[in-house]
Write a protein that holds these residues in place. Structure first.
Motif, PDB file in Angstrom:
ATOM      1  N   MET A   1      18.107  18.261 -26.768  1.00  0.00           N
ATOM      2  CA  MET A   1      18.221  16.046 -26.741  1.00  0.00           C
ATOM      3  C   MET A   1      19.299  15.448 -25.859  1.00  0.00           C
ATOM      4  N   GLY A   2      20.368  15.955 -26.215  1.00  0.00           N
ATOM      5  CA  GLY A   2      21.546  15.358 -25.160  1.00  0.00           C
ATOM      6  C   GLY A   2      21.525  15.481 -24.285  1.00  0.00           C
ATOM      7  N   HIS A   3      20.505  16.073 -23.605  1.00  0.00           N
ATOM      8  CA  HIS A   3      20.795  17.034 -22.292  1.00  0.00           C
ATOM      9  C   HIS A   3      19.231  17.828 -21.721  1.00  0.00           C
ATOM     10  N   PRO A   4      18.324  16.754 -21.646  1.00  0.00           N
ATOM     11  CA  PRO A   4      16.952  17.037 -22.059  1.00  0.00           C
ATOM     12  C   PRO A   4      16.555  18.447 -20.300  1.00  0.00           C
ATOM     13  N   GLU A   5      17.202  18.440 -19.924  1.00  0.00           N
ATOM     14  CA  GLU A   5      16.932  18.945 -18.191  1.00  0.00           C
ATOM     15  C   GLU A   5      17.044  20.194 -18.756  1.00  0.00           C
ATOM     16  N   LEU A   6      18.032  20.981 -19.983  1.00  0.00           N
ATOM     17  CA  LEU A   6      18.040  21.910 -20.261  1.00  0.00           C
ATOM     18  C   LEU A   6      17.174  22.953 -20.567  1.00  0.00           C
ATOM     19  N   CYS A   7      16.380  23.896 -19.898  1.00  0.00           N
ATOM     20  CA  CYS A   7      14.916  24.799 -20.367  1.00  0.00           C
ATOM     21  C   CYS A   7      15.626  26.229 -20.822  1.00  0.00           C
ATOM     22  N   SER A   8      14.704  27.040 -21.346  1.00  0.00           N
ATOM     23  CA  SER A   8      14.947  28.279 -22.376  1.00  0.00           C
ATOM     24  C   SER A   8      14.355  29.097 -21.235  1.00  0.00           C
ATOM     25  N   CYS A   9      15.032  30.368 -20.851  1.00  0.00           N
ATOM     26  CA  CYS A   9      14.776  31.416 -20.074  1.00  0.00           C
ATOM     27  C   CYS A   9      13.943  32.131 -20.699  1.00  0.00           C
ATOM     28  N   VAL A  10      13.005  31.890 -21.426  1.00  0.00           N
ATOM     29  CA  VAL A  10      11.403  32.046 -21.559  1.00  0.00           C
ATOM     30  C   VAL A  10      10.435  31.030 -21.206  1.00  0.00           C
ATOM     31  N   ASP A  11      10.830  29.299 -21.000  1.00  0.00           N
ATOM     32  CA  ASP A  11       9.820  28.757 -20.550  1.00  0.00           C
ATOM     33  C   ASP A  11       8.704  29.532 -19.120  1.00  0.00           C
ATOM     34  N   ILE A  12       7.847  29.540 -19.221  1.00  0.00           N
ATOM     35  CA  ILE A  12       6.896  30.103 -18.337  1.00  0.00           C
ATOM     36  C   ILE A  12       6.995  29.016 -17.032  1.00  0.00           C
ATOM     37  N   ALA A  13       6.843  27.681 -17.493  1.00  0.00           N
ATOM     38  CA  ALA A  13       6.649  26.371 -16.584  1.00  0.00           C
ATOM     39  C   ALA A  13       8.063  25.398 -17.162  1.00  0.00           C
ATOM     40  N   PRO A  14       9.228  25.745 -16.392  1.00  0.00           N
ATOM     41  CA  PRO A  14       9.886  25.317 -16.798  1.00  0.00           C
ATOM     42  C   PRO A  14      10.290  24.034 -16.679  1.00  0.00           C
ATOM     43  N   GLU A  15      10.126  23.230 -15.206  1.00  0.00           N
ATOM     44  CA  GLU A  15       9.831  21.873 -14.629  1.00  0.00           C
ATOM     45  C   GLU A  15       8.718  21.140 -16.161  1.00  0.00           C
ATOM     46  N   LEU A  16       7.242  21.897 -16.331  1.00  0.00           N
ATOM     47  CA  LEU A  16       6.615  20.905 -16.714  1.00  0.00           C
ATOM     48  C   LEU A  16       7.297  21.125 -18.239  1.00  0.00           C
ATOM     49  N   ALA A  17       7.882  22.307 -18.859  1.00  0.00           N
ATOM     50  CA  ALA A  17       8.490  22.014 -20.295  1.00  0.00           C
ATOM     51  C   ALA A  17      10.199  21.087 -20.368  1.00  0.00           C
ATOM     52  N   ALA A  18      10.358  20.186 -18.824  1.00  0.00           N
ATOM     53  CA  ALA A  18      11.105  19.469 -18.799  1.00  0.00           C
ATOM     54  C   ALA A  18      10.241  17.990 -19.271  1.00  0.00           C
ATOM     55  N   LYS A  19       9.307  18.353 -18.836  1.00  0.00           N
ATOM     56  CA  LYS A  19       8.500  16.798 -18.724  1.00  0.00           C
ATOM     57  C   LYS A  19       8.048  16.616 -19.824  1.00  0.00           C
ATOM     58  N   THR A  20       7.217  17.841 -21.088  1.00  0.00           N
ATOM     59  CA  THR A  20       7.235  17.331 -22.115  1.00  0.00           C
ATOM     60  C   THR A  20       7.909  17.507 -22.530  1.00  0.00           C
ATOM     61  N   ARG A  21       9.686  18.060 -23.077  1.00  0.00           N
ATOM     62  CA  ARG A  21      10.042  17.100 -23.786  1.00  0.00           C
ATOM     63  C   ARG A  21      10.651  16.182 -23.208  1.00  0.00           C
ATOM     64  N   HIS A  22      10.894  15.701 -22.264  1.00  0.00           N
ATOM     65  CA  HIS A  22      11.110  13.872 -22.120  1.00  0.00           C
ATOM     66  C   HIS A  22      10.481  13.341 -22.452  1.00  0.00           C
ATOM     67  N   ARG A  23       9.269  13.209 -22.742  1.00  0.00           N
ATOM     68  CA  ARG A  23       8.357  12.369 -22.777  1.00  0.00           C
ATOM     69  C   ARG A  23       7.718  12.341 -24.461  1.00  0.00           C
ATOM     70  N   MET A  24       8.102  13.783 -24.561  1.00  0.00           N
ATOM     71  CA  MET A  24       7.707  13.850 -26.700  1.00  0.00           C
ATOM     72  C   MET A  24       9.415  12.583 -26.922  1.00  0.00           C
ATOM     73  N   LEU A  25      10.331  13.275 -26.177  1.00  0.00           N
ATOM     74  CA  LEU A  25      11.925  12.166 -26.970  1.00  0.00           C
ATOM     75  C   LEU A  25      11.748  11.122 -26.218  1.00  0.00           C
ATOM     76  N   ASP A  26      11.478  10.918 -25.727  1.00  0.00           N
ATOM     77  CA  ASP A  26      11.249   9.098 -25.546  1.00  0.00           C
ATOM     78  C   ASP A  26       9.875   8.262 -26.126  1.00  0.00           C
ATOM     79  N   SER A  27       9.402   9.263 -26.795  1.00  0.00           N
ATOM     80  CA  SER A  27       7.927   8.771 -27.743  1.00  0.00           C
ATOM     81  C   SER A  27       8.685   8.640 -28.885  1.00  0.00           C
ATOM     82  N   LEU A  28       9.467   9.271 -29.552  1.00  0.00           N
ATOM     83  CA  LEU A  28      10.152   9.403 -30.343  1.00  0.00           C
ATOM     84  C   LEU A  28      11.773   8.803 -30.706  1.00  0.00           C
TER      85      LEU A  28
END
Length: 311
Positions: free
Chosen positions: A243-270
């Motif tokens: 949350m403090g660093h939404p660009e940080l991705c997991s080593c097991v993310d299948i699509a890291p760029e999409l995972a970061a985009k999803t996270r940004h969108r979710m946090l922004d909505s909350l």
């Protein structure tokens, strides 16, 4: 959004819970994850990054910058349906990860103490088909793996199932499907949900929302009642450091760029709302509200009834 009153049973009273309108969301603990989990799972969350995010301490990291993580499920009764979200690592299973191998936890006893005995569960929602989210799908009985929740419908997104059905899996993942997924399908208890872009309701006040990136078909689970709302994160956010660093991705993310985009969108909505975020791997206090902090976000923790936020 406030912590809810607890059941009268003393054992159940020890189960952390929160209220969402007239719903009660209970956290069913499986195990704390070892300190080595953080550097493996989130390699970008170095000790320097963590210590420069002071609000993570003391609940979500220690003074040395070591992340705290946990494995648990969430249980909620909605309109007479008893729903369990994710089923953890599981007991007695052969796993490549030493921390997960042949686990022996009292998860099933905690589930029963919370009032959700396995035979009473009606729906199991699997946010995605990773090893640490499907383990208690099954238990070992008379020489074979059988569904732990024999009267439940196990649900995951069709996109999630179709992805794994179409890729060549390594041996460890094949083993997980053999002992934790296929026995459920063979018992006729496995169901696939076509999750719309705006989400799909599976019960009154329970909606699955598409949250791709970590896996192609991952979902988050939205709970709503009497104008209040909560969101169970799945692995869209593994740890509050993201949350403090939404660009940080997991080593097991299948699509890291999409995972970061999803996270940004979710946090922004909350951010700035009254929606309670329940982290699928957040250590206690596990839940909180998202607030803006500079160009990123932070979690304002909300302790369950009978507990306080440390510090």
């Amino acid at each position: 959004m406030s912590a809810t009153s607890q059941p009268s049973d003393p054992a159940a009273a020890q189960t952390p819970s929160w209220s969402v309108g007239d719903l009660t969301v209970r956290r069913i603990d499986e195990t704390a994850l070892p300190a080595a989990t953080g550097p493996w799972l989130l390699p970008g969350a170095t000790a320097d990054v963590v210590t420069r995010t002071p609000w993570l301490r003391p609940d979500f990291a220690d003074e040395a910058g070591v992340l705290r993580l946990a494995s648990h499920s969430f249980a909620v009764e909605v309109d007479g349906l008893r729903i369990l979200v994710d089923t953890g690592i599981g007991n007695g299973k052969r796993r490549a990860n030493p921390a997960w191998h042949n686990l022996n936890s009292d998860y099933d006893a905690r589930l029963t103490a919370a009032g959700f005995a396995p035979e009473s569960v009606d729906v199991v929602v699997l946010t995605h088909l990773h090893t640490d989210h499907v383990g208690w799908n099954t238990r070992f009985d008379c020489g074979s793996w059988v569904p732990t929740f024999p009267n439940a419908r196990y649900l995951t997104s069709r996109t999630e199932w179709n992805y794994w059905a179409g890729v060549e899996m390594e041996e460890a993942r094949q083993q997980m499907f053999q002992d934790s997924v296929h026995p459920v399908r063979e018992a006729g208890l496995f169901g696939l949900v076509d999750v719309a872009d705006v989400g799909t309701d599976i019960a009154p006040g329970v909606r699955l929302l598409p949250s791709p990136g970590h896996t192609p078909g991952q979902v988050t689970v939205e709970l709503s009642s009497q104008g209040e709302r909560a969101l169970i994160s799945g692995d869209s956010i593994h740890h509050p450091v993201q949350m403090g660093h939404p660009e940080l991705c997991s080593c097991v993310d299948i699509a890291p760029e999409l995972a970061a985009k999803t996270r940004h969108r979710m946090l922004d909505s909350l951010a700035g709302t009254s929606t309670l975020l329940l982290g699928s791997h957040f250590p206690p206090p596990t839940a909180g509200h998202v607030r803006c902090e500079g160009n990123a976000y932070r979690l304002a923790p909300t302790a369950p009834r009978g507990a306080t936020v440390r510090g």
